[in-house]
Each structure stands twice: as C-alpha cells, then as structure tokens.
Design an enzyme around this catalytic site. Sequence first.
Site, short mmCIF file in Angstrom:
data_model
loop_
_atom_site.label_atom_id
_atom_site.label_comp_id
_atom_site.label_asym_id
_atom_site.label_seq_id
_atom_site.Cartn_x
_atom_site.Cartn_y
_atom_site.Cartn_z
N ARG A 47 46.68 62.45 37.23
CA ARG A 47 47.76 63.27 37.76
C ARG A 47 47.63 63.28 39.27
NH1 ARG A 47 50.09 63.07 33.59
NH2 ARG A 47 50.51 64.75 32.10
N GLU A 100 56.85 63.62 41.96
CA GLU A 100 57.41 62.41 41.34
C GLU A 100 58.90 62.60 41.07
OE1 GLU A 100 55.13 61.30 37.89
OE2 GLU A 100 53.27 61.23 39.01
N HIS A 106 54.33 55.91 37.70
CA HIS A 106 53.84 56.63 36.50
C HIS A 106 54.15 55.84 35.24
CE1 HIS A 106 52.70 60.90 35.01
NE2 HIS A 106 52.30 59.98 34.17
#
Lengths: 308, 308
Positions: free
Chosen positions: B213, B242, B261
């Site tokens: 993360r 993000e 991601h």
Amino acid sequence: MAKVEQEAEVRYANADGLADALRGADALFVWDFLSTAVPDAWHAADRLRWLHIASAGVDPVLFPELRSSDVVLTNSRGVFDTPIAEYVLGVILAFAKDLMRSYDLQREKRWQHRETERLGGKRALVVGTGPIGRAIATTLRAAGMEVSGAGRSYRANDAHFGTVYPTDELSEHVGSADYVIAIAPLTEQTSGMFDRHVFRAMKNGARFINVGRGELAVTGDLIEALDTGQLGGAALDVFDNEPLPADSPLWTMPHVLVSPHMSGDVVGWRDSLVEIFVDNFTRWAAGEPLRNVVDKDLGYVPTGTSRV
Amino acid sequence: MAKVEQEAEVRYANADGLADALRGADALFVWDFLSTAVPDAWHAADRLRWLHIASAGVDPVLFPELRSSDVVLTNSRGVFDTPIAEYVLGVILAFAKDLMRSYDLQREKRWQHRETERLGGKRALVVGTGPIGRAIATTLRAAGMEVSGAGRSYRANDAHFGTVYPTDELSEHVGSADYVIAIAPLTEQTSGMFDRHVFRAMKNGARFINVGRGELAVTGDLIEALDTGQLGGAALDVFDNEPLPADSPLWTMPHVLVSPHMSGDVVGWRDSLVEIFVDNFTRWAAGEPLRNVVDKDLGYVPTGTSRV
C-alpha cells in the site's frame, strides 16, 4: 595476467599488430572474440599450439585453416551461464508483466490498469543444450515454467530439460512453447535454423528470445513473423550484423526489445574471463590437459567433457 | 455468481445505490475495494452479518463502525500471491539487467554495451510475512537471492524467510539488503513505516519495491531518498493517492518505475476473486466456518489460520 607474465613472454596486440605478435608465439588468447583479425593474421602463426577465446561461442575463429590445424581451441565456458539465464528470465518477465508498456505509459503520466500474464505454467523451449541452455532451463523451471529442450538428438529424462527434441525436427515440436529461446552454438547445422518454416510452426503470439548468435535466425523471416503478429514479441541480444545498423526495422518494431550483445556481461565478467585463461595457462605450462577443449568439427565443447 | 443467485436474493449496486441495497442484506461482497462507498452507506446495514472483500488488503473497510460491529470480515487471500511474487522478480530483474536503459537506448537506436548486475547472491528483505510476502520470498530464493523477512515479531528458522526481524527495529536490519520489498498489511502500526529514518538506514543504492500500500511509505521521504541517490531506484505499484496525480514527481524521476496498482492482476484474476466469494458463500449458507476470516484488530488474516 601477472602470473602468466612471470612464466612467459606476453605480447599484447591489436588487430594491426597481431601478425607480428603471432610470429613465434606458442599460445594466443583472443579477447575481442568478434574480431576478424585472427584469420587475417593466421599466415604468421608459425608455431601456435593453443588458441583460447574469451567467449562461449567459437564460431568467429572456426575458419578452415584453424579447423584443419593441430592447434587446440579452448573457450570460456561457464562465465556466462547464470548471467544469461537471469537475463532470459528478466526479458520473459518483462513480456509477461508488460513492463515496457508500463514504462511507455509512465512517460505519458497515464494511469492505465491492465491485466498481465502469469509466468507459472507457461512453456519454454530452450534450443541449445550446452551449459548456458542448461542454466536457462534450471532458472526458468525454478520460476515455475515448464521447460523442454532442443539439441542435436532426441533424449528423454534429461536432467535439466526432461525431453530434448532434435533440432532438425524443430518445427514439429516448437508449437507448444510460449517462449522459444535460441542459445545453440552457431555451426553449419544451426545457421538459419529459425526460418519462416519454424516461425510459422510456433504458437500464435509466442515470443522469441535470441541470446546465442544472430545468424541462428533468418533475420528477414524473423521480421516477417513479427510483422504479421505470428510472433507476439522478441527479445534480441544478438544480430547477424553487429552493431545493429540504424536502418534495421528491429529497432522500432513493437514488442521487440533490442540489447547490444550484453546478456551475459555482468560486473566482473572481464575478471572471470581472465581467470579462466590463467587457469588454463597454468595447466598448459605444466603439461596438464586443458579445460574447455572445443571439438572443432562439432563447433563447441561436447557435453560431459571438461567444464569450468 | 449463478450458484449464489440460485440460493439467495442477489442485489448488485454501485456506490449510489449501496445504501438501498444494503438495507435488509445479510452479506455484502465488496468488489471495488478502494471505494469509500461502504462507510458512507454503513448506516443502512441493518442486518449485515458478513462482509467479503475482493482484495488481500482490508484497510479500506476497516472503519471504526465495522471494527466494533459483529460483522465477520473475510478477504481474498491467495489470489494474488504468485502473480505479485512474479511481478516483484520481474522488476528486480529489470533493475539488475538495466532493461529500462536498454529500452531508452533502443528508442535512440544507440548500440551501447553496458555491464549489468548478477541476481544470484543479492539480498532481499521482504517486509510483510503474510502469504504474498511468503510467495515473494520463495520466488526470489528460487532465483538465487538471499532472502530474509520483517514482521511483527522476531522469528528464527522461519520456513520461508529464515530470519524474520521485527518491523519496529526495521532501521537496524534494513542495511544489508540490496532490495527492500514492502508487502505488509496497512495498519496503524505499519502506516508510514518506511520513513526518512529507514531510507537512510538502507544500503546506499538499494532499491525499494512497494506492492503493498502506498501509505506504508512516507511519500515525501521516499522522494527525498530517491532524489539524493540514497535509493538507487524504486518500483512502485501503489501510492498514497491513486491514481497517482499528474503533478507527482514520481512519474518522471530517474530509476523509478511506476505501475497502476496492477502487480497481482493477471488474466483470470476476476474469475478467481468470484470463485473465492462463491466458495465462502457456500460455506456460509451451510453454516460452516468461513475461510480467510480477518482479525479486525490486527487488520489481516493471522498466519496459521484458514487459507484459500
């Protein structure tokens, strides 16, 4: 080279001075293995007994006069095995994880999620069953791939490859591989082995990786197979013409990764190459058998013989 | 989802319709795990007993009302293990084999030989000892790296890591690693754990890989460590914001690889995520214990408990 210099008269020469240096020399250590200086200066080799080359492939010095001579030829087998295997795994993962596309998108500051491919379970065919090919097989299998090999003759239950298919039946066995890796020695038998026929027999979208010699593939056929999409990509570290000319379409084709004949050249490689020569020199000076003696008819060190 | 639809009334909702759909629902399957819709609609969860999330990290749904409730939380542990491990190996090899520089040079049609790095013998510290961290350790070790781990508490002779160092002493143990991989769950304890202090304790030129993360690292400190050259590079698949905003310097810093991601998202991942939910639904409908039950105080599924 200090050890060698203590025990022998050592002459260092470039291409221009090679003929003079070769006259009266007992041994020749070829550092720039792609140079054509050796056949050009061969007429001066009046007492040469041993030629050692700082590479794994010996094709550049297998000219007729050397082949028919009594000069013993040794190579640098061993130095490049693991580095090249790591390199091959790296470019395979670059394809599978779409790293080049990520890099392209990063330049444009674009956040674009994509699905990537698993490596585990994918199939690799390693064409060339020498020590580098075996290191590639070990590395790819450890990473979860299914690996088989192709070599001179059929073998079952090979320690590294499981099955080894004969290269003269390549097009019959290449169709199940997701990745085909070229690492065979360049000989009359292997030159041009990756031709239109073989590329067409590959799985649609398969990727071709050449870390052996450019001449293993017919460059025009490779470009055609990439152009039509028959091949999904190629990672090419070697070319039939090096440096790769600026007008080669390979520089700019999509899904093609070009690198400058460096896959095995890790930090310290030059030291390793010198160490192999010095080790063999010590044996030679003591009259002991040399390591890595090339079978000049086969064009490589036969499996099962001396290894570094 | 056909099996679930046969045995239950299934409502599909986006963020706007979630509160209405949640009213009267017994179970909630959160597909878009980064959505903030769940805390926003939580007031309507009048009979919820089970929440399943289509991710490994559960930090986005660990808001206070869920934590203090009796709702059972399960995650998608298992789906991402091998894909993320392969991705981490891929970016490590991209650094070691200088693939991005090769790609840059290729655009310029420049043939520039370089020496690259070995992977074998290099050291990796995997921070996070859950199933993904363990898959990373296994994959990197199989590729010849020396691997250790960092987790909540010290352990010797761990099956995957050998030694596990306590994360609260991270700066004391991070200095020998060539590659540091962040894959810890995001909790109050791990948030911001990679700060200026830890980056300064790393080996000069070490590379940082974040597939956990973004909030595990203090972004400003990470940028500083890259800017000063203390870090030799970073591969970042996750960010504290993000999609990564266009004005982030990370997009354009040298030796930084940005991806959106996606490190664990291989072809078929959506099917795998649905399968895990359906499997757990079948258990739930039969009154059997669920798999992948998250300890809401710890913020993850404790090691040694149910696995997919």
